[in-house]
Design a protein around this motif. Structure first.
Motif, PDB file in Angstrom:
ATOM      1  N   GLY A   1      66.195   3.603  39.144  1.00  0.00           N
ATOM      2  CA  GLY A   1      65.358   3.285  37.988  1.00  0.00           C
ATOM      3  C   GLY A   1      65.301   4.387  36.942  1.00  0.00           C
ATOM      4  O   GLY A   1      65.243   4.118  35.741  1.00  0.00           O
TER       5      GLY A   1
ATOM      6  N   THR B   1      66.356   3.837  33.035  1.00  0.00           N
ATOM      7  CA  THR B   1      65.420   4.128  31.951  1.00  0.00           C
ATOM      8  C   THR B   1      66.019   5.117  30.952  1.00  0.00           C
ATOM      9  O   THR B   1      65.887   4.956  29.730  1.00  0.00           O
ATOM     10  CB  THR B   1      64.109   4.680  32.524  1.00  0.00           C
ATOM     11  OG1 THR B   1      63.518   3.689  33.379  1.00  0.00           O
ATOM     12  CG2 THR B   1      63.129   5.028  31.420  1.00  0.00           C
TER      13      THR B   1
ATOM     14  N   GLU C   1      66.678   4.263  27.032  1.00  0.00           N
ATOM     15  CA  GLU C   1      66.048   5.058  25.978  1.00  0.00           C
ATOM     16  C   GLU C   1      67.088   5.666  25.044  1.00  0.00           C
ATOM     17  O   GLU C   1      66.847   5.806  23.838  1.00  0.00           O
ATOM     18  CB  GLU C   1      65.191   6.165  26.597  1.00  0.00           C
ATOM     19  CG  GLU C   1      63.955   5.658  27.316  1.00  0.00           C
ATOM     20  CD  GLU C   1      62.967   4.973  26.377  1.00  0.00           C
ATOM     21  OE1 GLU C   1      62.881   5.378  25.202  1.00  0.00           O
ATOM     22  OE2 GLU C   1      62.293   4.026  26.821  1.00  0.00           O
TER      23      GLU C   1
ATOM     24  N   GLU D   1      62.743  -3.628  23.144  1.00  0.00           N
ATOM     25  CA  GLU D   1      61.788  -3.333  24.216  1.00  0.00           C
ATOM     26  C   GLU D   1      62.184  -4.103  25.458  1.00  0.00           C
ATOM     27  O   GLU D   1      62.489  -5.299  25.381  1.00  0.00           O
ATOM     28  CB  GLU D   1      60.375  -3.707  23.777  1.00  0.00           C
ATOM     29  CG  GLU D   1      59.853  -2.922  22.578  1.00  0.00           C
ATOM     30  CD  GLU D   1      58.449  -3.313  22.194  1.00  0.00           C
ATOM     31  OE1 GLU D   1      57.876  -4.200  22.870  1.00  0.00           O
ATOM     32  OE2 GLU D   1      57.913  -2.731  21.236  1.00  0.00           O
ATOM     33  N   ALA D   2      62.190  -3.438  26.602  1.00  0.00           N
ATOM     34  CA  ALA D   2      62.588  -4.109  27.842  1.00  0.00           C
ATOM     35  C   ALA D   2      62.163  -3.269  29.030  1.00  0.00           C
ATOM     36  O   ALA D   2      61.887  -2.079  28.903  1.00  0.00           O
ATOM     37  CB  ALA D   2      64.096  -4.329  27.865  1.00  0.00           C
ATOM     38  N   GLU D   3      62.098  -3.928  30.178  1.00  0.00           N
ATOM     39  CA  GLU D   3      61.890  -3.261  31.447  1.00  0.00           C
ATOM     40  C   GLU D   3      63.049  -3.593  32.369  1.00  0.00           C
ATOM     41  O   GLU D   3      63.679  -4.652  32.242  1.00  0.00           O
ATOM     42  CB  GLU D   3      60.581  -3.720  32.101  1.00  0.00           C
ATOM     43  CG  GLU D   3      59.333  -3.336  31.314  1.00  0.00           C
ATOM     44  CD  GLU D   3      58.063  -3.787  32.012  1.00  0.00           C
ATOM     45  OE1 GLU D   3      58.170  -4.456  33.063  1.00  0.00           O
ATOM     46  OE2 GLU D   3      56.985  -3.459  31.515  1.00  0.00           O
ATOM     47  N   GLN D   4      63.344  -2.707  33.279  1.00  0.00           N
ATOM     48  CA  GLN D   4      64.431  -2.968  34.224  1.00  0.00           C
ATOM     49  C   GLN D   4      64.078  -4.177  35.087  1.00  0.00           C
ATOM     50  O   GLN D   4      63.028  -4.205  35.726  1.00  0.00           O
ATOM     51  CB  GLN D   4      64.695  -1.758  35.102  1.00  0.00           C
ATOM     52  CG  GLN D   4      65.872  -1.974  36.062  1.00  0.00           C
ATOM     53  CD  GLN D   4      66.128  -0.776  36.964  1.00  0.00           C
ATOM     54  OE1 GLN D   4      65.377   0.204  36.919  1.00  0.00           O
ATOM     55  NE2 GLN D   4      67.167  -0.846  37.779  1.00  0.00           N
TER      56      GLN D   4
END
Length: 301
Positions: free
Chosen positions: A276, A280, A284, A293-296
Motif C-alpha cells: 500500500g 500511494t 501521489e 482522487e482515489a484510494e487503492q
C-alpha cells in the motif's frame, strides 16, 4: 538502457506455491519518490528482489529462461503510460506499476522490454505469448476473462468526456446527440457509448492522442474514455481542453495475464495487497497532480 517496441498488429508468504527468500521483495524501502530504485536523491521505493522462486507460473518460467521481462503498455497517456518522443523515456503510474512487479520478480530496469500495444490487440498479444503481462488502463471485464486472466484491480476510475475548453454544449453523455465522439478501437468506453447512448457518430483510432488531435482540429466534438486518462491531457493543456460532467461508469484496471496462470495472478495480488505504501507514493507522484482522487482498491480473490 530501456527497451521499447510497438506492435501495431494484432505478506507475500501467504501466497501458495510462492517462495521468496529475498529480504527485498518489491516492497518500499523508504522515501516517496516513484520509479523504483532511486529518484532525485530520494531513497528507493523498492529494490530488485533476489532468490525468487515462483513455482507453477509458466509466465515466470519464460522470464527466467530469457533473463528478461516483456511488458505491454500504452505510450500516449500522460500520467499513466507515456513515452517521450525525444528521449524514449517511459513514465506514468501504469509504467511504474509494471516496473514494481518486475522488480519484485527479480528483474531490474535493464531487463525490461516495453511493448506498445493498441487496445484492440491486447488480448491477442497475451494469448500469443508476445508479452508476459500487460499494464495499461486495462479494464477488467467478463468478456476479456474468457481469453485472459487479470490480477488486481489496482485502480478504479470511470468513463468521462473530454471537450474543448470553450465548449459548454456537452455536460454529459446525454448531450451527445448529433455530436461526433472519438475513442480507440477495442476499448470498453467506445462500446459503451455506442450501446447505451446516442451520439451522432462515433469514430475510432488506434490511440487517444490521435483523438486529441482530432478534437483540437474541430473534427470531433468530444473524446470518451476513462477520466484518469482524460485528466492527463487536461493537465498538459488546461487552456485548450476540459472534462465535461461527471463519470458515468466504473472501470477497474487490472494487470493482464496469460489465461490459467494462477500462480502469477496470486503473486501480483499479494504484492498489491502488501504494498500500500508503494501504491500511494506512485499515485501521489503521477495522478494526484492532475486532480484525480482515489484510494487503492481491494484485489479480486
Amino acid at each position: 538502457m530501456r527497451k521499447s517496441r510497438i506492435l501495431t498488429g494484432i505478506g507475500l508468504a501467504a501466497v501458495a506455491m510462492i517462495t521468496l527468500s529475498a529480504c527485498n521483495s518489491g516492497s518500499p524501502s523508504a522515501g516517496s519518490g516513484g520509479g523504483g530504485e532511486q529518484t532525485g536523491g530520494d531513497e528507493a521505493l523498492w529494490e530488485v528482489a533476489t532468490e525468487v522462486d515462483l513455482e507453477g507460473s509458466p509466465t515466470y518460467d519464460r522470464m527466467v529462461e530469457r533473463d528478461g521481462v516483456i511488458v505491454g503498455v500504452k505510450n500516449d497517456q500522460p500520467g499513466l503510460g507515456y513515452e517521450d518522443a525525444a528521449t524514449s523515456e517511459r513514465t506514468g503510474f501504469d509504467v511504474d506499476i509494471a516496473r514494481w512487479i518486475a522488480a519484485s520478480l527479480g528483474f531490474d530496469e535493464d531487463q525490461i522490454e516495453y511493448v506498445t500495444i493498441p487496445s484492440a490487440n491486447r488480448e491477442q498479444a497475451l494469448v500469443n505469448g508476445d508479452i508476459d503481462y500487460y499494464v495499461g488502463t486495462y479494464s477488467i471485464t467478463d468478456a476479456r476473462k474468457q481469453q485472459i486472466d487479470f490480477a488486481g484491480p489496482y485502480f478504479i476510475t470511470g468513463q468521462g468526456l473530454l471537450v474543448a475548453a470553450d465548449d459548454d454544449s456537452i455536460t454529459g453523455p446525454d448531450d451527445l446527440e448529433g455530436k461526433i465522439v472519438c475513442s480507440v478501437t477495442g476499448s470498453t468506453p467506445l462500446q459503451r457509448i455506442r450501446d447505451e447512448y446516442n451520439p451522432g457518430d462515433a469514430v475510432e483510432y488506434d490511440t487517444y492522442s490521435q483523438c486529441v488531435e482530432q478534437l483540437k482540429a474541430g473534427s470531433v466534438d468530444a473524446i470518451t474514455t476513462d477520466e484518469a486518462i482524460l485528466a492527463g491531457y487536461v493537465a498538459l493543456e488546461p487552456d485548450v481542453l476540459k472534462i465535461a460532467g461527471e463519470p458515468f461508469s466504473e472501470e477497474r484496471y487490472g494487470v493482464g495475464l496469460e489465461k490459467g496462470d494462477t500462480a502469477m495472478k496470486d503473486y501480483i495480488n499479494a504484492l498489491f495487497t502488501d504494498g500500500g505504501d508503494v501504491w500511494t507514493a506512485l499515485f501521489e507522484q503521477h495522478l494526484a497532480p492532475a486532480g484525480i482522487e482515489a484510494e487503492q482498491p481491494d484485489v479480486e480473490q
